[in-house]
Design a protein around this motif. Structure first.
Motif, mmCIF file in Angstrom:
data_model
loop_
_atom_site.group_PDB
_atom_site.id
_atom_site.type_symbol
_atom_site.label_atom_id
_atom_site.label_comp_id
_atom_site.label_asym_id
_atom_site.label_seq_id
_atom_site.Cartn_x
_atom_site.Cartn_y
_atom_site.Cartn_z
ATOM 1 N N ALA A 53 0.923 -0.944 -0.297
ATOM 2 C CA ALA A 53 0.200 0.145 -0.663
ATOM 3 C C ALA A 53 0.661 1.314 0.789
ATOM 4 O O ALA A 53 1.901 1.222 0.751
ATOM 5 C CB ALA A 53 -1.177 0.366 1.803
ATOM 6 N N GLU A 54 0.232 1.599 -0.154
ATOM 7 C CA GLU A 54 1.212 3.533 -1.274
ATOM 8 C C GLU A 54 0.357 4.494 -0.070
ATOM 9 O O GLU A 54 -1.259 4.527 -0.342
ATOM 10 C CB GLU A 54 1.440 4.162 -2.170
ATOM 11 C CG GLU A 54 2.645 2.571 -2.836
ATOM 12 C CD GLU A 54 3.798 2.871 -2.669
ATOM 13 O OE1 GLU A 54 3.836 4.098 -2.207
ATOM 14 O OE2 GLU A 54 4.857 2.202 -2.894
ATOM 15 N N LEU A 55 1.336 5.605 0.885
ATOM 16 C CA LEU A 55 0.022 6.457 1.738
ATOM 17 C C LEU A 55 -0.714 7.455 -0.163
ATOM 18 O O LEU A 55 0.095 7.722 -1.188
ATOM 19 C CB LEU A 55 0.900 7.015 1.872
ATOM 20 C CG LEU A 55 1.745 7.158 3.339
ATOM 21 C CD1 LEU A 55 2.289 7.301 4.539
ATOM 22 C CD2 LEU A 55 0.431 6.857 4.491
ATOM 23 N N PRO A 56 -1.797 7.396 0.056
ATOM 24 C CA PRO A 56 -1.833 8.622 -1.267
ATOM 25 C C PRO A 56 -1.675 10.015 -1.215
ATOM 26 O O PRO A 56 -0.852 10.410 -0.064
ATOM 27 C CB PRO A 56 -3.737 8.776 -0.976
ATOM 28 C CG PRO A 56 -3.735 8.603 0.800
ATOM 29 C CD PRO A 56 -2.664 7.756 0.686
ATOM 30 N N THR A 57 -1.924 10.795 -2.233
ATOM 31 C CA THR A 57 -0.956 11.993 -2.230
ATOM 32 C C THR A 57 -1.770 13.536 -2.248
ATOM 33 O O THR A 57 -3.629 12.957 -2.207
ATOM 34 C CB THR A 57 -1.056 12.419 -3.841
ATOM 35 O OG1 THR A 57 -0.586 11.891 -4.602
ATOM 36 C CG2 THR A 57 -0.762 13.490 -4.107
ATOM 37 N N VAL A 58 -1.538 13.719 -0.771
ATOM 38 C CA VAL A 58 -2.554 14.646 -0.023
ATOM 39 C C VAL A 58 -2.096 15.726 0.349
ATOM 40 O O VAL A 58 -0.954 16.273 0.650
ATOM 41 C CB VAL A 58 -2.920 13.797 1.200
ATOM 42 C CG1 VAL A 58 -3.468 12.303 1.713
ATOM 43 C CG2 VAL A 58 -1.380 13.496 2.134
ATOM 44 N N ARG A 59 -2.673 16.470 0.952
ATOM 45 C CA ARG A 59 -2.442 17.970 0.780
ATOM 46 C C ARG A 59 -0.719 18.205 2.545
ATOM 47 O O ARG A 59 -1.680 17.395 3.002
ATOM 48 C CB ARG A 59 -3.203 19.205 1.356
ATOM 49 C CG ARG A 59 -4.552 19.339 0.470
ATOM 50 C CD ARG A 59 -5.159 20.227 0.973
ATOM 51 N NE ARG A 59 -5.845 19.895 2.018
ATOM 52 C CZ ARG A 59 -6.375 20.776 2.648
ATOM 53 N NH1 ARG A 59 -6.592 22.026 2.814
ATOM 54 N NH2 ARG A 59 -6.737 20.050 3.408
ATOM 55 N N THR A 60 -0.381 19.010 2.348
ATOM 56 C CA THR A 60 0.971 19.140 3.257
ATOM 57 C C THR A 60 -0.079 18.587 4.449
ATOM 58 O O THR A 60 0.771 18.857 5.538
ATOM 59 C CB THR A 60 1.522 20.210 2.816
ATOM 60 O OG1 THR A 60 2.449 20.025 1.305
ATOM 61 C CG2 THR A 60 3.099 20.310 4.232
ATOM 62 N N ALA A 61 -1.365 20.038 4.564
ATOM 63 C CA ALA A 61 -2.162 19.918 6.247
ATOM 64 C C ALA A 61 -2.411 18.322 6.492
ATOM 65 O O ALA A 61 -2.238 18.563 7.540
ATOM 66 C CB ALA A 61 -2.524 20.977 6.055
ATOM 67 N N ASP A 62 -2.616 17.311 5.610
ATOM 68 C CA ASP A 62 -3.308 16.449 5.437
ATOM 69 C C ASP A 62 -2.025 15.805 5.975
ATOM 70 O O ASP A 62 -2.591 15.097 7.122
ATOM 71 C CB ASP A 62 -3.819 15.753 4.866
ATOM 72 C CG ASP A 62 -5.540 17.084 4.264
ATOM 73 O OD1 ASP A 62 -5.793 17.618 5.501
ATOM 74 O OD2 ASP A 62 -5.925 16.988 3.035
ATOM 75 N N LEU A 63 -0.804 15.043 5.567
ATOM 76 C CA LEU A 63 0.233 14.783 5.486
ATOM 77 C C LEU A 63 0.843 15.146 7.261
ATOM 78 O O LEU A 63 1.118 14.030 7.692
ATOM 79 C CB LEU A 63 0.978 14.916 4.623
ATOM 80 C CG LEU A 63 2.079 14.137 4.026
ATOM 81 C CD1 LEU A 63 1.846 12.729 4.672
ATOM 82 C CD2 LEU A 63 3.648 14.693 3.428
#
Length: 498
Positions: free
Chosen positions: A6-16
């Motif tokens: 599983a790869e982490l989804p591409t998210v906004r910096t704030a969500d990361l």
């Protein structure tokens, strides 16, 4: 359990950032949970040494924590370590730290449970306060537990050390006396064919030793060595291991003059410079800080005594290196040292040439060609064969590499006078084990089988199965597959001695 694809989804910096915060909170919680589990495991293995049923020859009660912590069975660390993929000593340390924090540092324990203090910080405090009395430890707990985590650990560690000294001055003096008795020099493997040497010695001796190392490093530079100062200092250590060579260099260069500061200033600006010149007009910056030279450090300008045999004063050291005949033909290969890490063949040649060692080449010992014996005692040749085949402790996740480990009979030895078969002491029925694991197998509810020489299958008291080979430990768990492996590893009725 783990989804490695599983790869982490591409998210906004704030969500990361939120995911990182959540992961950290889960990590802190898991660390705290491990301390709680260690305490519960210790509770389940409580052993009262004062009871009438206590049998220390079979099962000893151990107080691994500090004053006031409960005693536990000596065997409880074996399975706890295996369940976590660690050795017995690491599990002991975890139990001791957990019990110390819960019983002796209650304020700190409360902060760990609420996530205010990391488990590793609490364990560090527990380890450093273990020598204190119950009351002195309570004083440290009251003074510092509210401040743990509020400042960087290196800064807090200094405050912790000072508080421990203040809590029990008499113990501090006693610890200083014990420390003087515990002076020692030892080494451990580093990397790329190097070893790290550590010395715990009196401050004055350490200062003089470093000053001598620095002086020899200067001499090497004066003789044309262009390597960095650190490399020359390390080479000076090897020269000091050959006293005659060190004395020759120091005598030859006793009248050298230099306006450069001692090279120790590049590494240790706080250490005093030292001179090895007895002339009264030596520059002041080359003199030791002390006005009086210690009596046990004599002048190095004296000549060696008559009839001095440099080879005779060298200590005798026996080292065993293992390499194949193909290594000589190819000119490059890895070499295994029995007392150290791997070396390249070129490094071994350089080492032997620099130290002027005597080399004796012996044929390879084929373990399969060593005959079994009927007695319980293990002949030296058979012992060497077992260690050639099995270089490490065969207990699950065992860490010991010492050549002095016990050699345990996999199938219990039965004297021939009592009907035992011949050839019980053989390669396929022996394995090296450190003493804690050996006792756990003998009295602690563990069981072990060796279906093939060098392959060990262990079963813990709670039914967990582990396969141990020279490649390491494979945890098979408490599963149907693990149970099947255990059954397949059962000794055959008509087994032929190997």
């Amino acid at each position: 359990m783990f989804d490695s694809t599983a790869e982490l989804p591409t998210v906004r910096t704030a969500d990361l950032a939120g995911l990182i915060e959540q992961n950290h909170a889960e990590l802190v919680s898991a660390e705290c949970r491990m301390l709680q589990l260690a305490c519960s495991w210790a509770d389940a293995h409580y052993l009262d040494s004062g009871s009438e049923e206590y049998q220390p020859l079979i099962q000893r009660a151990c107080a691994w924590g500090g004053e006031g912590t409960p005693e536990v069975s000596e065997y409880c660390a074996a399975e706890l370590g295996a369940l976590q993929g660690t050795g017995i000593m690491a599990a002991r340390s975890l139990i001791a730290d957990a019990l110390d924090v819960r019983y002796r540092l209650p304020r700190l324990w409360a902060r760990v449970l609420t996530g205010g203090v990391r488990a590793w910080q609490a364990r560090e405090i527990a380890e450093q306060t273990r020598c204190l009395s119950w009351q002195a430890c309570a004083d440290v707990d009251h003074a510092l537990s509210d401040f743990v985590g509020m400042m960087p650990w290196p800064r807090f560690a200094r405050i912790l050390s000072a508080t421990i000294l203040e809590a029990d001055p008499a113990l501090a003096a006693e610890r200083a006396d014990r420390a003087r008795m515990a002076q020692d020099v030892f080494s451990f493997d580093s990397e790329d064919g190097l070893k790290t040497v550590v010395a715990k010695a009196a401050a004055g001796d350490a200062i003089w030793f470093l000053a001598t190392v620095n002086r020899i490093a200067e001499i090497l530079a004066a003789r044309g060595d262009t390597d960095p100062v650190g490399t020359r200092r390390a080479r000076a250590l090897g020269i000091l291991a050959q006293p005659a060579e060190a004395l020759r260099l120091l005598i030859e260069h006793q009248h050298d003059r230099t306006d450069q500061p001692n090279e120790s200033s590049e590494r240790e600006p706080a250490e005093p410079d030292a001179t090895f010149d007895d002339e009264p007009d030596a520059p002041s910056e080359r003199e030791p800080e002390s006005d009086v030279e210690p009596d046990d450090h004599h002048s190095l300008s004296m000549a060696p005594p008559p009839a001095f045999d440099a080879r005779a004063v060298r200590p005798r050291v026996v080292l065993h290196f293992h390499l194949s005949d193909a290594a000589f033909g190819a000119g490059h290969a890895l070499v295994r040292c029995e007392d150290g890490g791997p070396l390249r063949l070129a490094e071994l040649v350089e080492f032997l040439g620099r130290t002027g060692c005597q080399v004796r080449i012996q044929p390879v010992l084929d373990p399969t060609q060593v005959a079994p014996v009927d007695g319980y005692e293990i002949p030296q040749r058979l012992r060497a064969a077992v260690r050639a085949r099995q270089i490490a402790d065969v207990f699950p996740f065992g860490t010991c590499l010492s050549s002095s480990m016990d050699l345990d009979h996999t199938e219990r030895y039965v004297p021939t006078d009592y009907g035992g078969p011949p050839g019980q002491t053989r390669l396929g029925n022996l394995g090296p084990m450190a003493r804690p694991g050996h006792r756990a197998e003998t009295h602690g509810g563990w069981a072990k089988r060796q279906p093939e020489p060098g392959y060990f299958v262990h079963r813990s008291p709670n039914g967990y199965v582990y396969l141990v080979t020279n490649q390491g430990t494979l945890a098979l768990g408490r599963t149907a597959f693990g149970a099947a492996v255990w059954q397949v590893a059962a000794p055959k009725p008509a087994a032929i001695p190997v």
